[in-house]
Design a protein around this motif. Structure first.
Motif, PDB file in Angstrom:
ATOM      1  N   SER A   1       0.846  -1.182   0.000  1.00  9.58           N
ATOM      2  CA  SER A   1       0.000   0.000   0.000  1.00  9.58           C
ATOM      3  C   SER A   1       0.888   1.242   0.000  1.00  9.58           C
TER       4      SER A   1
ATOM      5  N   PRO B   1     -14.115   3.639   6.402  1.00 12.68           N
ATOM      6  CA  PRO B   1     -12.942   2.791   6.572  1.00 12.68           C
ATOM      7  C   PRO B   1     -11.671   3.625   6.458  1.00 12.68           C
TER       8      PRO B   1
ATOM      9  N   GLU C   1      -8.086  -0.019   4.878  1.00  8.01           N
ATOM     10  CA  GLU C   1      -9.236  -0.914   4.728  1.00  8.01           C
ATOM     11  C   GLU C   1      -9.985  -0.667   3.436  1.00  8.01           C
ATOM     12  N   LYS C   2      -9.392   0.138   2.534  1.00  7.44           N
ATOM     13  CA  LYS C   2     -10.123   0.385   1.301  1.00  7.44           C
ATOM     14  C   LYS C   2      -9.163   0.470   0.121  1.00  7.44           C
ATOM     15  N   ASP C   3      -9.701   0.323  -1.060  1.00 10.81           N
ATOM     16  CA  ASP C   3      -8.943   0.459  -2.294  1.00 10.81           C
ATOM     17  C   ASP C   3      -9.175   1.845  -2.854  1.00 10.81           C
TER      18      ASP C   3
ATOM     19  N   ARG D   1      -4.288  -0.099  -0.963  1.00  8.92           N
ATOM     20  CA  ARG D   1      -5.028  -1.344  -1.119  1.00  8.92           C
ATOM     21  C   ARG D   1      -5.585  -1.809   0.213  1.00  8.92           C
ATOM     22  N   ARG D   2      -6.712  -2.457   0.122  1.00  8.71           N
ATOM     23  CA  ARG D   2      -7.394  -2.973   1.305  1.00  8.71           C
ATOM     24  C   ARG D   2      -6.612  -4.148   1.873  1.00  8.71           C
TER      25      ARG D   2
ATOM     26  N   ALA E   1     -17.716  -0.016   1.691  1.00  6.60           N
ATOM     27  CA  ALA E   1     -16.864   0.982   1.043  1.00  6.60           C
ATOM     28  C   ALA E   1     -17.649   2.284   0.917  1.00  6.60           C
TER      29      ALA E   1
END
Lengths: 380, 513, 172
Positions: free
Chosen positions: B221, B421, B425-427, B441-442, B453
Motif C-alpha cells: 500500500s 474505513p 481498509e479500502k482500495d 489497497r485494502r 466501502a
C-alpha cells in the motif's frame, strides 16, 4: 330379565367379576413389570455373555435401569415426522401392544388362576397373537419410509409363515389332549408327562416358530439394524417407540408362557403344584423365566439368518415336518403306541447325520490354484 | 557492452557494477547481509562469496566489480563451502534466541543457516555474553548478542541521514554497536535501521513481541502520513494493524520512510472507531441512534432531498474515488463548494517528510477542491483523521451526511453518519506531492468487519436521490475521474483492485479468546 | 508386472460343523460359559469413578505448561504451538518480562480451548523450549463453555514442575 342374559349357562356373580377384575389388574401389572425387568435382564445377560457388566448403576444391581429408561422415553421429544400418516402412525404402537397384553388372559398360571377359562383357548391365543403383525405393518406403512416399509413387509411375511408352523405343531399336542382347553392341556401333562417328551418335534418347531413370531434373533429380519436402520420402528421415537419396544418384550413373555403351558407342563412339577395355587404360579413363573433366559441366550449366540433362508426353512422344512408330525401323532393315538412320535425326530436325526457324512465325502476341498492375472497393458 | 558469465549465463553490465548487482539484476540470488543497494559497500559479512574463475580464492560479490569476460559461479562447491564456513563463524556466538526473537521468520541468518549451516556447533567454549535489550532511543531496542556486526545501521546513520548516531565499539567478539549521541536519535528516520538489520539485533519498540511474522497478512500500500506517499507494506493480524515497513520505490521513497509515518497507524486500531451507521433520533445535537446500512442509506437520501444543500468538505486523505463520488452525490442534492481540509505540519525536510499532510491534497486540487478556510455548510463531509479536519471546521460544516472514521469525530448536527474505513481498509488512488498517482489497497486483516466501502454507499445514496443515474463501480468512478482534464493530466494508471469481499453475515471470529 | 494372486488353502469342514446343531450347541456353550465366568467376577469393564485407570506415560491428555525445577515458567510465547495447532485451539498474546528475568519474553495470555483441542500433541512436538506437554489429565469438564478454555494459571496448575537439566536461558 334380558332373555339373552338369562339364556347364558350361568350369569357370573358379582364376586366372580371382582375376582376377574383383580386378576386382570394384577396380571397386567405383573406383565408390564416383567417386561421392564426383561429389558434390564436382556442388557445384563448380554453384557455378562460379552464379559461386560451392563447397567448396574440405577438401584440394586441396576434393577431400576428400566425406570430410568422410561423417564428418558417420556421426556424425549415426541417427534412425529411431517411425512407420516398421522392417525395410523400414532395408533400402530398401541395395536402391536394390545394383542400381546390380551393373549395372556387365557394362560393358566395355576389351577383356577386364569383370567378367562376359554374352551377354545389355544385358538384364541393363535388368533389374537397374530393380530400383533397389524401393529407392525400399519406402523411401517404409516411411517412412509422405505426402511420401515421393508421391515414391515418382511415382518408380515415372516409372521404369517411361522404362524402356520406354530398352529400345526400345536395340533399334535391338541390331538393327544383331545381338547382346545389350555387348562386341560396342562392337566393332561400333569397326569401323564410333559409334551416336551411326548411331542419332541412339535416342541422344537413351536419354540423356533415362537422366536420368529416375536422377531427375535436369529429371526429378527424386520428390524435388522445392519440392513434396515431399525426396521418398522425407524421413524418412531419417545414413548411411541417405547410401546413397540415393550410390545416385543411382552410378546416374548406370552410366547414363553405358551411354550410352558403347551410343552413344559404349565404349573405342574412332580406334584409340587398340590401345595397350593401359589406353588403352581411359582412353578409356572420359574419355567417361563427360564424360557425367557433361553430367548436372550439364543439371541446373543446366533447370528441372523438371511431372509431367503428364513423363508425356505419355514416352508421347505418346518411346514412339512409339522404336517408329518400331525400324521404321526394321529397314527400314534390311533394305534395306542405313544412312542411312535419319536420315530420322526430319530429318523430326521439319522438322515441329517447321513447327509452330512455324504456331503463331507464329496467336499471338493479348496479350489485349484488360480492362474496369475494377465499383466495390465502399459500402452498409453 | 562488456559481458560477464554468472552461473553459465552471459550477462551484459555497465562498467563499475559489482558482481552482486549484475547477478541481482538478472534474478540470480547471492546471499548477503551487509550489502544494501542504498548503502556503501562494507564487505564485512563475507556471506556473499562466489567463485571467480582464474582466481585461487572465493571473492565477495558485493565488492568485486564485474569485468569483461569474467566467469562467476555462485553455487559451486567452493562458493558454498565458503558460505558454510562464514555461517559457522557467525553462529559461534549467535544465541538460540529464535523463539523470542521478532526477526524469526524473516531473518536472513535463519534462512542461510537453513541453507548452509551446520546442525551442531564445533565450538567448545560458551557463547559470549553481551548486553541485551539495550534501548537505542525510545523507539529501538538493541540486542548485542544477536548482532552480526554488518554495520548496515551504522552506515545508514552516516550516509543516509548523515547524523551518525551509531558507531561500532570494542573489538573482536566484544564488538557491539554503540550510540554516539546520548539518549535520543536526532533523525526522524531512525526506525529504518530495524528494517535494515538482517538479524533480530535491532527491534522496534512499537512492534516488539506483537506478533510472529508468519501469522501476519501483508498488503502493498502507500503511507498516508503526509503527501509524500511512501510505498509501504502493511502487516496486520486478526483485525489489527501491527506495523508498516517501507517498500522500495526509487521514484518516491527509495528504500526508506519516516518514523512518524511508520507509527502513524494508531488511529486504525482505536477502540473508539465508528462501527455502525447512525441516524437522527431527535432534533438535539448529537441525538443519534444506530441503524443498519440500508436504513441509513435511505435516511441519507431523504435528508439530502429535504435539505437541498450541496457542497463537500473532504479530508485531503480521501481517495480520488471517494472525492469524485462525494462531488457527484453533493451535486445530485444541490449546489455548493468543493473544499478539502488538511493539516499543515512544520516538520518537512529535504528528504522524505513534506509539510502538507493530506495524502491526496494534489488529487483534491486537481478535482477542483479548494482548501477550506472557514466553516461553511455542506451536504457531504468526509473525515478520516480528526486532526486533518479541525473540530471547528467539521462541526461548522453542519453536514447532512457525514463519513467519519472515529466515533469521537462525529459532527453533532449531522443528519446521517456512516463509518468510514481507514486507508488500510479500502482500495483507491492517491496523488502524492509530486503528482504521482499511487494505489492504496485494502488489507484483508485490518479493521472491523463489514464496513461498506464509502464509494459504494455514496453511489447508493446518489441512486436513491436520482433513480435515473447509472450506478458506478471502481471502473465507473475512474472513468468519471478521467473526464476531469486536470486529473487525466496526472496520468491515471490502470489499477486493478482485488474484488470487493461479498458482504457476509458477521462470521464468527476464527480466533478463540 | 503381473498381479500376484495368493490362494488361501481352506480347511475342510468337519462332520460336526456340517451337522449345524452341534455347532449351535457349542456356540451356546461358549456364551453361557462367558456368562457364568463374568458372573464369577472375571470381567473387562472398569467401574470408572471408583476404579481408576493407570495412565501411561505416553498418554496424551490435556496440554499444559510446565515450570522448571526452580519454579520458572518455561514458555517464552514463541507461538509455534499456536502456529502448528491444527484446530487453532491455542491463543497466545506475547508479553515482555521484567529485565530481571533470564528471558525477556513470556506469555501475557495463553489460552487453550479444550473444546477445540484434538489432543494430537503437535504443540508438544513443536515447542522449542520444552514448555508445553501433554499431561495425563483426562477428566476435562465444565458447566460453561468458558470453563473449558484453559488460561495460563490453569495450564501451569495442570502442568506442574518438570525438571530441566539444561536451563538454556541461564547460560545461553
Amino acid at each position: 330379565m334380558n332373555p339373552l342374559l338369562a339364556s347364558l349357562p350361568s350369569s357370573p356373580g358379582f364376586l366372580d367379576v371382582l375376582k376377574s377384575l383383580g386378576l386382570v389388574l394384577l396380571v397386567a401389572h405383573v406383565m408390564l413389570g416383567l417386561g421392564a425387568i426383561l429389558v434390564w435382564a436382556e442388557r445384563r445377560v448380554s453384557a455378562l455373555i460379552q464379559d461386560r457388566l451392563g447397567p448396574n448403576r440405577c438401584g440394586p444391581a441396576g434393577l431400576l435401569q428400566s425406570i430410568a429408561d422410561l423417564g428418558k422415553f417420556i421426556f424425549k421429544e415426541d417427534v412425529v415426522p411431517h411425512h407420516v400418516l398421522k392417525w395410523m402412525y400414532i395408533l400402530a404402537p398401541t395395536i402391536s401392544l394390545v394383542p400381546a397384553m390380551v393373549t395372556i388372559a387365557v394362560i393358566p398360571f395355576a389351577p383356577g388362576v386364569q383370567i378367562a377359562d376359554l374352551n377354545v383357548g389355544i385358538l384364541y391365543v393363535l388368533s389374537i397373537s397374530s393380530l400383533g403383525v397389524y401393529g407392525i405393518t400399519l406402523g411401517s406403512w404409516a411411517s412412509n419410509s422405505k426402511y420401515a416399509l421393508l421391515g414391515g413387509v418382511r415382518s408380515s411375511a415372516q409372521m404369517i409363515s411361522y404362524e402356520v408352523v406354530m398352529g400345526i405343531s400345536a395340533v399334535g399336542v391338541l390331538l393327544t389332549t383331545g381338547s382346545l382347553h389350555l387348562g386341560d392341556v396342562v392337566a393332561e401333562q400333569a397326569s401323564s408327562g410333559w409334551f416336551l417328551w411326548r411331542q419332541p418335534l412339535a416342541f422344537f418347531l413351536f419354540l423356533t416358530a415362537s422366536y420368529a413370531e416375536t422377531n427375535r434373533l436369529p429371526f429378527d429380519l424386520p428390524e435388522a439394524e445392519s440392513e434396515l436402520v431399525a426396521g418398522y420402528h425407524t421413524e418412531y421415537s419417545s414413548m411411541k417407540f417405547a410401546l413397540f419396544f415393550l410390545a416385543e418384550y411382552l410378546a416374548m413373555i406370552v410366547a414363553s408362557s405358551l411354550v410352558t403351558t403347551l410343552f413344559l407342563g404349565g404349573w405342574s412339577l412332580f406334584g409340587l403344584e398340590r401345595l397350593g395355587w401359589l406353588a403352581g404360579v411359582a412353578i409356572f413363573m420359574a419355567k417361563t423365566l427360564f424360557l425367557l433366559f433361553v430367548f436372550i441366550w439364543i439371541r446373543w449366540t446366533l447370528p441372523r439368518f438371511r431372509y431367503d433362508q428364513l423363508m425356505s426353512i419355514c416352508w421347505k422344512w418346518f411346514f412339512p415336518l409339522a404336517l408329518a408330525n400331525v400324521l404321526v401323532t394321529a397314527g400314534a393315538e390311533a394305534s395306542g403306541v405313544p412312542a411312535l412320535t419319536w420315530v420322526l425326530p430319530v429318523a430326521l436325526l439319522g438322515m441329517g447325520v447321513g447327509a452330512a457324512v455324504l456331503a463331507q465325502r464329496r467336499d471338493p476341498g479348496p479350489p485349484p490354484e488360480l492362474a496369475p492375472l494377465p499383466a495390465p497393458s502399459s500402452s498409453r | 557492452m562488456p559481458t560477464i558469465t554468472i552461473d553459465g549465463r552471459k550477462l551484459e553490465f555497465k562498467p563499475g557494477q559489482t558482481i552482486i548487482q549484475v547477478a541481482q539484476a538478472a534474478g540470480i540470488e547471492v546471499p548477503h547481509y551487509c550489502y544494501h543497494p542504498g548503502l556503501s559497500v562494507a564487505g564485512n559479512c563475507r556471506i556473499c562469496m562466489v567463485e571467480v574463475e582464474k582466481n585461487p580464492r572465493p571473492q565477495i560479490a558485493c565488492y568485486v566489480q564485474a569485468a569483461d569476460g569474467m566467469v562467476v559461479h555462485t553455487q559451486s562447491a567452493l562458493a558454498r563451502e565458503a558460505r558454510s564456513g562464514t555461517m559457522e563463524m557467525l553462529l559461534v556466538n549467535h544465541p538460540l534466541d529464535c523463539p523470542i526473537c521478532d526477526q524469526a521468520g524473516e531473518c536472513k541468518l535463519q534462512d542461510y543457516a537453513f541453507e548452509f549451516g551446520h546442525p551442531t556447533t564445533r565450538s567448545p567454549v560458551e557463547k559470549t555474553h553481551l548486553p541485551k535489550a539495550v534501548p537505542f532511543g525510545a523507539k529501538i531496542v538493541y540486542d548485542a548478542e544477536r548482532c552480526i556486526k554488518c554495520t548496515r545501521c551504522v552506515r545508514f546513520t552516516e550516509e543516509v541521514t548523515r547524523t551518525a548516531e551509531l558507531s561500532m565499539g570494542q573489538r573482536g567478539d566484544h564488538e557491539v554497536v554503540i550510540m554516539t549521541s546520548k539518549g535520543e536519535f536526532a533523525t526522524p528516520y531512525a526506525m529504518n535501521i530495524v528494517d535494515l538489520c538482517p538479524v533480530g539485533a535491532l527491534t522496534s519498540r512499537d512492534f516488539r513481541f506483537e506478533s510472529r511474522v508468519w501469522f501476519m497478512d501483508f498488503t502493498e500500500s502507500v503511507c498516508t502520513g503526509c503527501a509524500r506517499g511512501c510505498n509501504v507494506t502493511v502487516g496486520a493480524r486478526g483485525g489489527r494493524f501491527l506495523r508498516m515497513t517501507p517498500r522500495e520505490n526509487q521514484d518516491v521513497n527509495r528504500w526508506w520512510m519516516c518514523d512518524a509515518g511508520r507509527t502513524g497507524y494508531k488511529f486504525v486500531n482505536a477502540p473508539t472507531r465508528l462501527l455502525r451507521p447512525r441516524v437522527r433520533a431527535g432534533a438535539g445535537a448529537g441525538d443519534f441512534r444506530e441503524a443498519d446500512w440500508d436504513e441509513a442509506v435511505a435516511a441519507a437520501a431523504d435528508a439530502l432531498r429535504a435539505s437541498g444543500r450541496g457542497g463537500v468538505l473532504a479530508d485531503a486523505g480521501a481517495t480520488l474515488e471517494e472525492l469524485v463520488a462525494a462531488r457527484d452525490l453533493a451535486a445530485a442534492s444541490g449546489k455548493g463548494d468543493l473544499r478539502y481540509a488538511s493539516r499543515v505540519g512544520t516538520d518537512g525536510d529535504a528528504f522524505l517528510v513534506v509539510n502538507e499532510k493530506g495524502a491526496n491534497q494534489r488529487g483534491a486540487e486537481a478535482l477542483g477542491f479548494a482548501r477550506a478556510t472557514g466553516p461553511a455548510p455542506v451536504a457531504v463531509l468526509l473525515v478520516e483523521r480528526g486532526d486533518a479536519v479541525p473540530k471547528a471546521l467539521r462541526d461548522g460544516a453542519d453536514p447532512v451526511v457525514a463519513f467519519v472514521t472515529d466515533a469521537g469525530d462525529v459532527p453533532p448536527t449531522a443528519q446521517v453518519v456512516f463509518p468510514l474505513p481507514t486507508w488500510a481498509e479500502k482500495d483507491g488512488l492517491l496523488v502524492n506531492v509530486d503528482g504521482r498517482v499511487q494505489p492504496v489497497r485494502r488489507s484483508r486483516a485490518v479493521g472491523p468487519r463489514d464496513l461498506r466501502a464509502p464509494t459504494a454507499v455514496m453511489e447508493e445514496v446518489r441512486l436513491a436521490l436520482d433513480p435515473t443515474a447509472e450506478p458506478r463501480d471502481h471502473a465507473g468512478l475512474h472513468a468519471a475521474l478521467r473526464a476531469v482534464p486536470a486529473v487525466a493530466a496526472l496520468g491515471l494508471p490502470d489499477v486493478v483492485f482485488a474484488p470487493a469481499p461479498t458482504p457476509t453475515v458477521a462470521a464468527p471470529r476464527s480466533r478463540t479468546r | 508386472m503381473a498381479a500376484t494372486v495368493k490362494t488361501i488353502a481352506r480347511r475342510k469342514t468337519t462332520l460336526k460343523e456340517r451337522l449345524l446343531f452341534p455347532a449351535i450347541f457349542s456356540g451356546m456353550k461358549i456364551t453361557i460359559g462367558h456368562f457364568f465366568r463374568t458372573l464369577r467376577g472375571k470381567r473387562v469393564t472398569m467401574q470408572y469413578p471408583e476404579e481408576r485407570w493407570e495412565v501411561k506415560d505416553n498418554y496424551r491428555g490435556a496440554p499444559a505448561l510446565v515450570k522448571d525445577d526452580e519454579g520458572r515458567p518455561k514458555c517464552v510465547a514463541c507461538s509455534l504451538c499456536e502456529y502448528v495447532c491444527p484446530p487453532k485451539a491455542i491463543y497466545i498474546v506475547p508479553g515482555e518480562l521484567e529485565p530481571g528475568n533470564r528471558v525477556e519474553r513470556g506469555p501475557a495470555v495463553f489460552n487453550i480451548n479444550m473444546l477445540r483441542c484434538i489432543f494430537c500433541g503437535l504443540c508438544e512436538e513443536a515447542c522449542p523450549e520444552e514448555a508445553i506437554f501433554m499431561s495425563k489429565e483426562f477428566e476435562l469438564w465444565g458447566e460453561k463453555r468458558s470453563e473449558l478454555v484453559h488460561d495460563k494459571e490453569t495450564l501451569y496448575a495442570i502442568g506442574g514442575v518438570r525438571p530441566d537439566p539444561i536451563k538454556k536461558w541461564s547460560h545461553k
